[in-house]
Design a protein around this motif. Structure first.
Motif, PDB file in Angstrom:
ATOM      1  N   LEU A  81     -10.036 -16.291   1.487  1.00  0.00           N
ATOM      2  CA  LEU A  81      -9.845 -17.429   0.393  1.00  0.00           C
ATOM      3  C   LEU A  81     -10.643 -16.754  -0.908  1.00  0.00           C
ATOM      4  CD1 LEU A  81      -8.672 -20.061  -0.476  1.00  0.00           C
ATOM      5  CD2 LEU A  81     -11.040 -21.064   0.474  1.00  0.00           C
ATOM      6  N   VAL A  97      -6.632 -24.830   4.466  1.00  0.00           N
ATOM      7  CA  VAL A  97      -6.138 -23.464   4.993  1.00  0.00           C
ATOM      8  C   VAL A  97      -6.376 -23.532   6.313  1.00  0.00           C
ATOM      9  CG1 VAL A  97      -6.623 -21.080   4.527  1.00  0.00           C
ATOM     10  CG2 VAL A  97      -6.731 -22.675   2.468  1.00  0.00           C
ATOM     11  N   TYR A 142      -2.768 -15.333   7.393  1.00  0.00           N
ATOM     12  CA  TYR A 142      -3.029 -15.608   6.097  1.00  0.00           C
ATOM     13  C   TYR A 142      -3.591 -14.281   5.283  1.00  0.00           C
ATOM     14  CZ  TYR A 142      -1.405 -20.252   6.448  1.00  0.00           C
ATOM     15  OH  TYR A 142      -0.819 -21.449   6.576  1.00  0.00           O
ATOM     16  N   LEU A 157      -2.363 -16.212   0.696  1.00  0.00           N
ATOM     17  CA  LEU A 157      -3.303 -17.310   0.423  1.00  0.00           C
ATOM     18  C   LEU A 157      -3.121 -17.353  -1.254  1.00  0.00           C
ATOM     19  CD1 LEU A 157      -6.600 -17.228   2.397  1.00  0.00           C
ATOM     20  CD2 LEU A 157      -4.616 -18.637   2.266  1.00  0.00           C
TER      21      LEU A 157
END
Length: 199
Positions: A59, A106, A143, A148
């Motif tokens: 992230l 997330v 992810y 992301l």
């Protein structure tokens, strides 16, 4: 027979009561007292991101690519990092989401257990923040930074935190029709009549 070791009803109902009344509150206290989940303030409090601890670095890379974090991990966006994903700590979720317009969750993998849990917590507490998750992020699969980045971009564009990228113009590829240069030869005659081959 040791009834405490049986995991079928009605003995399991006793276990459930012990879990809800003793073990669960003890786990919540342990997590809160030791601050196992982390809060990062950011520069702006209107939008926020909740992320499982295992996806934190990915992230941060996506936020850095969007200009919302630096390479040292300093985020402009408030973050709630769930290093402990279960149990979800209701009071921490409410504290993080209160006063925010929207929050992106997330959560890698499916189904979206944490997203459903957080949505219930927010509604029951009367928190009006819009919750986004797998409506903007992939429903399943890994992810990666690219995944992301795409989801976070959609989230921050939707709420005006970053400028929307212009959509590329659609290119219509035209395949011209060209006349054949020469006539194709006729197919060869079969060596045997069809009746001799098919019985």
């Amino acid at each position: 027979r040791d009834v405490s070791r049986i995991v079928l009803p009605p003995a399991s109902f006793v276990h459930e009561q012990e879990k809800i009344k003793e073990r669960w509150p003890a786990a919540v206290r342990f997590i809160e007292e030791r601050k196992l989940n982390e809060f990062f303030e950011g520069d702006s409090g209107e939008l926020g991101v909740i992320v499982q601890g295992g996806s934190y670095n990915t992230l941060m890379r996506a936020l850095e690519r969007l200009g919302l974090a630096d390479v040292y991990g300093n985020s402009q966006v408030p973050l709630y990092v769930m290093n402990v994903a279960y149990p979800v700590i209701d009071s921490e979720v409410v504290r993080f989401c209160e006063g925010k317009r929207a929050v992106l969750l997330v959560e890698e993998g499916q189904p979206n257990f944490i997203e459903q849990n957080v949505a219930t917590i927010l509604r029951q507490a009367g928190v009006t923040a819009q919750l986004h998750g797998k409506d903007l992020l992939p429903v399943a699969g890994e992810y990666t930074t690219a995944a992301l980045l795409k989801g976070a971009r959609a989230f921050f564009e939707q709420y005006g935190r970053i400028e929307a990228q212009p959509q590329p113009a659609k290119v219509h590829k035209i395949i011209p029709l060209v006349a054949a240069k020469e006539e194709l030869p006729a197919p060869p005659e079969p060596e045997q009549p069809i009746e001799a081959v098919v019985h």
